[in-house]
Motif scaffolding. Structure first.
Motif, PDB file in Angstrom:
ATOM      1  N   UNK A 148      85.515  32.689   8.352  1.00 53.62           N
ATOM      2  CA  UNK A 148      85.797  31.994   9.606  1.00 53.62           C
ATOM      3  C   UNK A 148      86.035  33.037  10.690  1.00 53.62           C
ATOM      4  N   UNK A 149      85.184  33.028  11.695  1.00 52.49           N
ATOM      5  CA  UNK A 149      85.355  33.931  12.830  1.00 52.49           C
ATOM      6  C   UNK A 149      85.482  33.120  14.110  1.00 52.49           C
ATOM      7  N   UNK A 150      86.343  33.575  14.993  1.00 48.92           N
ATOM      8  CA  UNK A 150      86.360  33.086  16.363  1.00 48.92           C
ATOM      9  C   UNK A 150      86.269  34.323  17.248  1.00 48.92           C
ATOM     10  N   UNK A 151      85.155  34.436  17.965  1.00 49.53           N
ATOM     11  CA  UNK A 151      84.895  35.591  18.821  1.00 49.53           C
ATOM     12  C   UNK A 151      84.921  35.159  20.276  1.00 49.53           C
ATOM     13  N   UNK A 152      85.355  36.047  21.156  1.00 47.56           N
ATOM     14  CA  UNK A 152      85.403  35.703  22.573  1.00 47.56           C
ATOM     15  C   UNK A 152      84.164  36.217  23.296  1.00 47.56           C
ATOM     16  N   UNK A 153      83.512  35.320  24.009  1.00 51.61           N
ATOM     17  CA  UNK A 153      82.365  35.653  24.849  1.00 51.61           C
ATOM     18  C   UNK A 153      82.786  35.528  26.308  1.00 51.61           C
ATOM     19  N   UNK A 154      82.328  36.465  27.135  1.00 52.51           N
ATOM     20  CA  UNK A 154      82.708  36.437  28.546  1.00 52.51           C
ATOM     21  C   UNK A 154      82.225  35.169  29.241  1.00 52.51           C
ATOM     22  N   UNK A 155      81.031  34.677  28.863  1.00 51.87           N
ATOM     23  CA  UNK A 155      80.508  33.503  29.559  1.00 51.87           C
ATOM     24  C   UNK A 155      80.717  32.203  28.802  1.00 51.87           C
ATOM     25  N   UNK A 156      80.822  32.240  27.462  1.00 54.46           N
ATOM     26  CA  UNK A 156      80.927  31.003  26.684  1.00 54.46           C
ATOM     27  C   UNK A 156      82.346  30.705  26.212  1.00 54.46           C
ATOM     28  N   UNK A 157      83.296  31.617  26.430  1.00 55.67           N
ATOM     29  CA  UNK A 157      84.638  31.417  25.907  1.00 55.67           C
ATOM     30  C   UNK A 157      84.677  31.736  24.425  1.00 55.67           C
ATOM     31  N   UNK A 158      85.663  31.205  23.721  1.00 62.95           N
ATOM     32  CA  UNK A 158      85.764  31.457  22.285  1.00 62.95           C
ATOM     33  C   UNK A 158      84.675  30.710  21.533  1.00 62.95           C
ATOM     34  N   UNK A 159      84.080  31.385  20.540  1.00 57.48           N
ATOM     35  CA  UNK A 159      82.980  30.823  19.747  1.00 57.48           C
ATOM     36  C   UNK A 159      83.400  30.777  18.288  1.00 57.48           C
ATOM     37  N   UNK A 160      83.267  29.609  17.665  1.00 54.32           N
ATOM     38  CA  UNK A 160      83.546  29.447  16.238  1.00 54.32           C
ATOM     39  C   UNK A 160      82.289  29.771  15.448  1.00 54.32           C
ATOM     40  N   UNK A 161      82.397  30.721  14.507  1.00 55.23           N
ATOM     41  CA  UNK A 161      81.272  31.130  13.667  1.00 55.23           C
ATOM     42  C   UNK A 161      81.703  30.998  12.205  1.00 55.23           C
ATOM     43  N   UNK A 162      80.995  30.165  11.445  1.00 53.99           N
ATOM     44  CA  UNK A 162      81.326  29.934  10.040  1.00 53.99           C
ATOM     45  C   UNK A 162      80.250  30.557   9.166  1.00 53.99           C
ATOM     46  N   UNK A 163      80.636  31.556   8.380  1.00 57.43           N
ATOM     47  CA  UNK A 163      79.720  32.253   7.474  1.00 57.43           C
ATOM     48  C   UNK A 163      78.430  32.675   8.180  1.00 57.43           C
ATOM     49  N   UNK A 164      78.581  33.253   9.372  1.00 64.58           N
ATOM     50  CA  UNK A 164      77.443  33.781  10.105  1.00 64.58           C
ATOM     51  C   UNK A 164      76.674  32.770  10.932  1.00 64.58           C
ATOM     52  N   UNK A 165      77.116  31.501  10.940  1.00 61.86           N
ATOM     53  CA  UNK A 165      76.412  30.451  11.670  1.00 61.86           C
ATOM     54  C   UNK A 165      77.225  30.062  12.902  1.00 61.86           C
TER      55      UNK A 165
END
Length: 366
Positions: A148-165
């Motif tokens: 489970x990853x939550x990464x911050x993008x400057x234009x999209x805000x926080x992004x939820x990424x599950x197992x690379x998706x």
């Protein structure tokens, strides 16, 4: 960090490979790079140049009019990228001098950053590589089910990424609205079943519309996803994940299949079923792929708990996966009851591609 730069040069005629090699040699020699050459007679040259600082370049010259240059430089600051840009500029200038009359096209690709602490490259559903403007790892944990990853993008805000998706970003209200019927439905006083939706976005938007009761039923979306989204995806889920039960909703963290079977046996019916469990699989072998089997089972069970005048909403996949989407539509003709469907295409910001959504209902008969 490894900085990798690439430039592709196309000429309009046969390339004198030896002339290109000799013409570019001084450019690399100026950088103090040592040279190794492989000659394949009628198939051109491969030249490798190595610098004392560990940077290197591969120069591939094809006789049919194509020259490829790849450079790699290690650096923990901008020096590596500047070094690559300087060398590529020199190569472009020299190639234009050599082939000014037959020069056709030059394409320099943006530098790729490899080995960074923050991974900014993620594939689209149809296999294209997208570079996101990721600047922070907000959350990164492994559960029993997935990464489970939550990464911050400057234009999209926080992004939820599950197992690379890439699942959903705070910018992606368009996705949530589309999978709820794009504002065409009245959820007031209705019974709604959400399958999946662990980010809380669908639940948050439906609760605003005054339903009678919303049941959110997860499937292998574990507590860690909900915990992560509750803390770091609040622009998407608001406060609905703070408690798993509210005035007009409940969240059940259980395997959805046994619960759906129980609901069907009990005769429990819903006005709307929203399936946010998984996209239509890319595989073109529905009989052999377990994800297709799962989708068919969920569809059949959902139809059994859907009222006769109810609607079932789900995502499909990206618009480019036409064969997979056609196979999905064929599966709709194999359910235990006849159904009809419509679909719409919506641009989901963080996906950087057009996405297909389905509305499915039982065939109305007298």
């Amino acid at each position: 960090v490894i900085n990798q730069g690439t430039v592709n040069i196309k000429t309009s005629s046969y390339t004198d490979c030896n002339a290109v090699l000799k013409g570019l040699q001084p450019v690399f020699q100026e950088q103090g790079m040592t040279e190794t050459i492989h000659n394949w007679e009628d198939h051109g040259y491969l030249a490798t140049y190595i610098n004392k600082n560990g940077s290197f370049s591969n120069l591939r010259i094809y006789p049919h009019g194509l020259v490829l240059v790849d450079l790699q430089s290690y650096s923990d600051d901008m020096n590596g990228r500047d070094e690559i840009d300087h060398l590529l500029n020199k190569i472009e200038e020299r190639m234009k001098e050599l082939f000014h009359s037959s020069f056709k096209r030059i394409k320099r690709l943006p530098a790729i950053m490899r080995g960074e602490a923050i991974d900014r490259y993620w594939p689209t559903a149809d296999g294209r590589l997208v570079e996101y403007d990721i600047d922070e790892v907000v959350y990164d944990e492994d559960s029993s089910y997935q990464n489970i990853k939550i990464l911050h993008s400057k234009q999209f805000g926080n992004i939820l990424i599950l197992s690379g998706d890439v699942n959903l970003a705070e910018s992606d209200l368009a996705y949530t609205q589309a999978i709820m019927g794009s504002g065409k439905e009245d959820f007031t006083g209705k019974e709604v079943l959400i399958l999946g939706g662990g980010d809380g976005g669908i639940l948050y938007e439906i609760v605003k519309l005054k339903p009678k009761m919303v049941t959110m039923l997860t499937s292998n979306i574990d507590q860690m996803v909900i915990d992560g989204c509750r803390k770091f995806m609040r622009k998407t889920c608001g406060d609905v994940l703070d408690n798993l039960k509210g005035e007009c909703y409940q969240v059940l963290i259980e395997d959805c299949i046994p619960v759906l079977k129980r609901y069907a046996k009990e005769g429990r019916m819903f006005d709307y079923v929203i399936n946010d469990l998984t996209a239509v699989p890319i595989s073109t072998s529905p009989e052999e792929d377990s994800t297709w089997e799962f989708l068919r089972l969920i569809l059949d069970l959902s139809m059994k708990v859907l009222k006769h005048d109810g609607k079932y909403f789900t995502q499909g996949n990206c618009v480019n996966l036409t064969e997979a989407l056609t196979l999905y539509e064929e599966q709709l003709g194999r359910l235990y009851c006849p159904v009809e469907f419509s679909k719409e295409t919506v641009c989901v910001p963080s996906y950087m591609e057009l996405w297909v959504f389905y509305t499915i209902w039982k065939t109305r008969t007298e």
